[in-house]
Scaffold this motif. Structure first.
Motif, PDB file in Angstrom:
ATOM      1  N   ARG A  97       0.810  -1.223   0.000  1.00  0.00           N
ATOM      2  CA  ARG A  97       0.000   0.000   0.000  1.00  0.00           C
ATOM      3  C   ARG A  97       0.843   1.273   0.000  1.00  0.00           C
ATOM      4  O   ARG A  97       0.303   2.377  -0.046  1.00  0.00           O
ATOM      5  N   SER A  98       2.161   1.133   0.073  1.00  0.00           N
ATOM      6  CA  SER A  98       2.996   2.337   0.022  1.00  0.00           C
ATOM      7  C   SER A  98       3.114   2.886  -1.393  1.00  0.00           C
ATOM      8  O   SER A  98       3.562   4.017  -1.600  1.00  0.00           O
TER       9      SER A  98
ATOM     10  N   ASP B  32       1.478   4.485  -4.487  1.00  0.00           N
ATOM     11  CA  ASP B  32       0.275   5.287  -4.723  1.00  0.00           C
ATOM     12  C   ASP B  32      -0.258   5.010  -6.122  1.00  0.00           C
ATOM     13  O   ASP B  32       0.127   5.661  -7.094  1.00  0.00           O
ATOM     14  N   ASP B  33      -1.126   4.010  -6.206  1.00  0.00           N
ATOM     15  CA  ASP B  33      -1.725   3.705  -7.504  1.00  0.00           C
ATOM     16  C   ASP B  33      -3.147   3.195  -7.295  1.00  0.00           C
ATOM     17  O   ASP B  33      -3.656   3.159  -6.170  1.00  0.00           O
ATOM     18  N   GLU B  34      -3.784   2.794  -8.382  1.00  0.00           N
ATOM     19  CA  GLU B  34      -5.173   2.367  -8.331  1.00  0.00           C
ATOM     20  C   GLU B  34      -5.352   1.064  -7.554  1.00  0.00           C
ATOM     21  O   GLU B  34      -6.403   0.843  -6.941  1.00  0.00           O
TER      22      GLU B  34
ATOM     23  N   THR C  26      -3.671   0.147  -4.869  1.00  0.00           N
ATOM     24  CA  THR C  26      -3.709   0.510  -3.454  1.00  0.00           C
ATOM     25  C   THR C  26      -5.078   1.047  -3.083  1.00  0.00           C
ATOM     26  O   THR C  26      -5.655   0.669  -2.049  1.00  0.00           O
ATOM     27  N   ALA C  27      -5.627   1.924  -3.925  1.00  0.00           N
ATOM     28  CA  ALA C  27      -6.958   2.484  -3.661  1.00  0.00           C
ATOM     29  C   ALA C  27      -8.009   1.380  -3.615  1.00  0.00           C
ATOM     30  O   ALA C  27      -8.896   1.371  -2.743  1.00  0.00           O
TER      31      ALA C  27
ATOM     32  N   ASN D  83      -7.428  -0.963  -0.457  1.00  0.00           N
ATOM     33  CA  ASN D  83      -7.775  -0.228   0.762  1.00  0.00           C
ATOM     34  C   ASN D  83      -9.287  -0.195   0.943  1.00  0.00           C
ATOM     35  O   ASN D  83      -9.801  -0.354   2.061  1.00  0.00           O
TER      36      ASN D  83
END
Length: 467
Positions: free
Chosen positions: A313-314, A316-318, A320-321, A324
């Protein structure tokens, strides 16, 4: 493919020795009557079949080595018709119903059967398998295979199995489907894993289908899968290849990599996400959607949560979104207002028909589906309480007609169960069900007044005609 381990070799050797020592075999060799071969088959084929089932259950990568071990005169050709059948069904076929790769295992088994001294006893059990194998193979391969057989009468028998229907893709499909139905309850699946980069294109789809078959069958032991899959995933020669992604996702979702193994898989995904971000994101979203829409595959909240553990999750991309958000859906609950607000916020960032949004819709639908499945016919108040509050919320969040139709399908399915049990139209249960259903379905645009009237209408029983 792995070589057959010594334990199974010893087991098969013991069966072979028993066959050779059998008085039934001695009678058969002396009198050459079919009834004695049938008796031999009845006694020993179940033993070979049990060993075959066991190795395919625990060690599927050794299955073809096991089958080749049976190509030994000590076994008198027993169980080989079944092996031949498995060999024609196991490989991958393309949209034209041809093998995507030359089926050498089929050729090797058939060649041995053709030269076996018990061919006359085996021929009655191999015709359909030969027909399928020939139909799915190229003419050049079939011609070469048959021409290499020295016995003229055997060649003539094999050539008779070539079907005119195999001239068209539709005919080949019919031949294949008809034969495959006979093995519906059998576990014979196997696919080789790519070892060299050149094999990625030709092997990976078949490998993925094999893995999904294994992980979706709760009765199978999959302890043999992680080691070769880890070796595949961490092969440095496969870095940057699109074929790498789907097997890695299966590994994460179903086989629970732990500690150092998990760290290595996360690193593989990190590398691919950083080097090929858009393509990998698209692949992941598309593949998860495929799993959710495939009725033969087990993929639910548990697998989605497990898959999320290999997504760092570190970054920053889709992805991870997405993970999450699905972590919150599966962890906090789809009925929580804060989760619903998070879903609304995220789906507005994406096109309504995007794989991202469709995946979120499917993640929500599975909970409504489980609710409809789990509730009994006396629990309708809980159904109305949950759906009455949350159907409108999600219909507004997604604003998607297909999603609404899926909710409609679930509501109809559960309500049909209710009115099948609560049949007394003057009883409180039936009246409550009908009243709430008419009110809510009208609000949801599930049915209009005429359709609702028809839905609750009791079919008239036909009067018996006097003879």
């Amino acid at each position: 493919m792995y070589e057959l381990n010594d334990t199974y070799k010893a087991h098969l050797d013991a069966i072979a020795d028993a066959i050779q020592a059998s008085p039934i075999l001695a009678q058969y060799l002396e009198e050459e009557e079919d009834e004695y071969y049938e008796a031999l088959k009845a006694e020993f084929e179940p033993q070979i079949e049990a060993a075959h089932e066991q190795i395919n259950h625990y060690s599927p990568f050794e299955i073809e080595s096991f089958e080749r071990y049976l190509l030994d005169d000590r076994f008198e050709g027993l169980f080989l018709p079944r092996v031949l059948g498995y060999s024609v069904l196991r490989p991958q076929i393309n949209e034209h119903y041809y093998y995507t790769r030359q089926n050498d295992h089929f050729g090797q088994v058939l060649n041995y059967i053709a030269g076996n001294m018990n061919f006359d006893q085996l021929r009655s059990r191999i015709g359909q398998a030969v027909q399928v194998g020939f139909a799915l193979s190229s003419d050049i391969y079939v011609t070469g295979l048959v021409d290499a057989i020295p016995t003229k009468r055997v060649r003539q028998f094999l050539l008779q199995q070539k079907s005119d229907d195999a001239r068209t893709a539709a005919g080949r499909k019919q031949i294949y489907d008809r034969y495959k139905r006979q093995f519906k309850s059998r576990n014979y699946q196997y696919a080789p894993f790519p070892v060299e980069p050149v094999e990625l294109i030709s092997h990976t789809d078949h490998m993925v289908n094999f893995l999904l078959y294994r992980v979706s069958n709760a009765e199978l032991n999959n302890d043999a899968l992680p080691a070769p899959l880890f070796e595949f995933a961490t092969n440095p020669d496969f870095a940057g290849r699109r074929e790498l992604i789907e097997p890695v996702l299966i590994y994460g979702a179903y086989l629970t990599p732990e500690e150092e193994t998990k760290d290595a898989i996360v690193e593989v995904m990190n590398r691919e996400r950083k080097d090929n971000g858009d393509r990998v994101t698209s692949q992941v979203m598309n593949f998860i959607l495929r799993l959710k829409n495939d009725p033969t595959v087990t993929f639910g909240p548990e697998q989605e949560l497990a898959l999320g553990t290999i997504i760092d999750r570190s970054i920053d991309d889709e992805l991870t979104a997405y993970f999450n958000l699905t972590d919150r859906i599966h962890g906090e609950g789809y009925t929580e207002p804060e989760v619903q607000e998070a879903i609304q916020e995220e789906v507005l960032k994406h096109d309504g028909l995007s794989d991202f949004n469709e995946n979120i819709r499917q993640s929500i639908l599975v909970y409504f589906d489980r609710l409809a499945t789990s509730l009994g016919t006396d629990d309708y108040n809980e159904w109305y309480s949950v759906t009455g509050k949350h159907f409108p919320v999600y219909m507004k969040i997604f604003a998607n007609e297909q999603f609404n139709q899926e909710l409609r399908r679930l509501a109809i399915r559960y309500t049909k169960r209710l009115i099948k049990v609560h049949t007394n139209k003057r009883g409180k249960d039936y009246r409550d069900i009908k009243k709430t259903t008419v009110s809510t379905w009208t609000d949801y645009n599930f049915m209009n007044e005429k359709q609702l009237k028809e839905f609750f209408k009791t079919p008239r029983k036909r009067k018996k005609t006097e003879s």
